[in-house]
Design a protein around this motif. Structure first.
Motif, mmCIF file in Angstrom:
data_model
loop_
_atom_site.group_PDB
_atom_site.id
_atom_site.type_symbol
_atom_site.label_atom_id
_atom_site.label_comp_id
_atom_site.label_asym_id
_atom_site.label_seq_id
_atom_site.Cartn_x
_atom_site.Cartn_y
_atom_site.Cartn_z
ATOM 1 N N SER A 120 -27.311 33.691 11.387
ATOM 2 C CA SER A 120 -27.551 34.492 12.591
ATOM 3 C C SER A 120 -29.053 34.667 12.747
ATOM 4 C CB SER A 120 -26.852 35.846 12.494
ATOM 5 O OG SER A 120 -27.314 36.567 11.373
ATOM 6 N N GLN B 187 -16.851 28.854 11.019
ATOM 7 C CA GLN B 187 -17.521 29.902 10.260
ATOM 8 C C GLN B 187 -18.980 29.991 10.699
ATOM 9 O OE1 GLN B 187 -16.504 30.265 6.084
ATOM 10 N NE2 GLN B 187 -18.670 30.321 5.570
ATOM 11 N N VAL B 188 -19.477 31.207 10.827
ATOM 12 C CA VAL B 188 -20.885 31.407 11.147
ATOM 13 C C VAL B 188 -21.710 30.833 9.998
ATOM 14 C CG1 VAL B 188 -22.692 33.175 11.399
ATOM 15 C CG2 VAL B 188 -20.533 33.421 12.627
ATOM 16 N N SER C 126 -14.845 33.317 15.646
ATOM 17 C CA SER C 126 -15.653 33.424 14.429
ATOM 18 C C SER C 126 -16.913 34.258 14.683
ATOM 19 C CB SER C 126 -16.026 32.019 13.937
ATOM 20 O OG SER C 126 -16.853 32.079 12.808
ATOM 21 N N ALA C 127 -17.603 33.975 15.792
ATOM 22 C CA ALA C 127 -18.817 34.728 16.131
ATOM 23 C C ALA C 127 -18.496 36.200 16.412
ATOM 24 C CB ALA C 127 -19.510 34.092 17.337
ATOM 25 N N THR D 269 -12.526 31.463 10.414
ATOM 26 C CA THR D 269 -11.415 31.491 11.368
ATOM 27 C C THR D 269 -10.735 30.134 11.375
ATOM 28 O OG1 THR D 269 -12.638 33.041 12.755
ATOM 29 C CG2 THR D 269 -10.800 31.878 13.798
ATOM 30 N N GLU E 136 -16.734 36.253 5.966
ATOM 31 C CA GLU E 136 -15.977 37.207 6.789
ATOM 32 C C GLU E 136 -15.712 36.670 8.192
ATOM 33 O OE1 GLU E 136 -17.115 41.448 6.461
ATOM 34 O OE2 GLU E 136 -18.595 40.713 4.998
ATOM 35 N N SER E 137 -16.480 35.656 8.603
ATOM 36 C CA SER E 137 -16.300 35.082 9.941
ATOM 37 C C SER E 137 -15.347 33.892 9.945
ATOM 38 C CB SER E 137 -17.659 34.638 10.502
ATOM 39 O OG SER E 137 -18.153 33.517 9.784
ATOM 40 N N LYS F 12 -16.039 37.885 15.014
ATOM 41 C CA LYS F 12 -15.785 38.505 13.709
ATOM 42 C C LYS F 12 -17.089 38.883 13.026
ATOM 43 C CE LYS F 12 -11.433 36.389 12.200
ATOM 44 N NZ LYS F 12 -10.846 35.510 11.157
ATOM 45 N N HIS F 13 -18.109 38.025 13.155
ATOM 46 C CA HIS F 13 -19.383 38.303 12.500
ATOM 47 C C HIS F 13 -20.123 39.454 13.184
ATOM 48 C CE1 HIS F 13 -22.911 37.583 10.043
ATOM 49 N NE2 HIS F 13 -23.630 37.727 11.148
ATOM 50 N N SER F 14 -20.117 39.455 14.502
ATOM 51 C CA SER F 14 -20.933 40.423 15.252
ATOM 52 C C SER F 14 -20.187 41.685 15.669
ATOM 53 C CB SER F 14 -21.491 39.755 16.509
ATOM 54 O OG SER F 14 -20.434 39.390 17.383
ATOM 55 N N VAL G 225 -22.369 28.592 14.729
ATOM 56 C CA VAL G 225 -21.035 28.459 14.134
ATOM 57 C C VAL G 225 -20.772 26.985 13.870
ATOM 58 C CG1 VAL G 225 -18.556 28.854 14.461
ATOM 59 C CG2 VAL G 225 -20.208 30.499 15.375
#
Length: 179
Positions: free
Chosen positions: A85, A81-82, A47-48, A14, A11-12, A50-52, A92
């Motif tokens: 975490s 991409q992550v 990207s980060a 980019t 999902e992250s 999108k993840h958070s 990333v």
């Protein structure tokens, strides 16, 4: 971690594309390293985010090696991409591809890892979702992320080498050091 929200690392994902213009190059008509680092920071931050689902700030940038020079007129594609975490931070991974469209050649020129911290509305660090890898490549990057994180912390002086359990082989922690 059981009560942290979980999110797939895909999902992250980019992608960012840039055309290397004269203002981006040095006197040898190669892309300036600082310009690439600027673009890497942007694509990784997106990207980060999108993840958070938060505003993020850059915490660290690992080694960036230039495998291949990037020329004036090349099209640069960056894929971020992550990988994993932690509590408030995310690692990333970015791949950089340089394409000479007239000649039809595309070359991987760079790879880098950047770390970001998510912030709340007051600018304080805030927890991020747990990253869930699915593919073999994602799992491999996820598994290596803890070693890379511990190495970053040791190099920054925020962790003692003997505390870095994932790095025993690098620091020879199982051997007695003569005094």
């Amino acid at each position: 971690m059981a009560n942290r929200k979980q999110k797939s690392v895909k999902e992250s994902f980019t992608t960012m594309t840039e055309l290397v213009l004269p203002n981006d190059t040095n006197t040898m008509n190669n892309l300036m390293g600082g310009r690439l680092m600027h673009w890497l920071d942007i694509v990784s931050a997106i990207s980060a985010q999108k993840h958070s689902n938060r505003i993020v700030v850059t915490a660290s940038v690992d080694n960036i090696s230039f495998k291949q020079s990037i020329k004036l007129g090349n099209v640069i594609t960056m894929e971020a991409q992550v990988t994993r975490s932690f509590n408030t931070s995310m690692e990333v991974h970015v791949n950089v591809w340089a394409e000479d469209i007239p000649s039809g050649t595309k070359t991987k020129s760079n790879e880098a890892f950047l770390t970001f911290v998510a912030l709340d509305q007051t600018g304080s660090p805030i927890d991020v979702p747990e990253a869930l890898p699915e593919t073999d490549k994602e799992i491999s990057l996820y598994e290596g992320a803890l070693r890379r994180r511990q190495l970053r912390l040791v190099l920054a002086g925020r962790m003692k080498p003997h505390e870095a359990k994932e790095l025993k082989s690098i620091f020879n922690l199982d051997e007695k050091v003569p005094e």
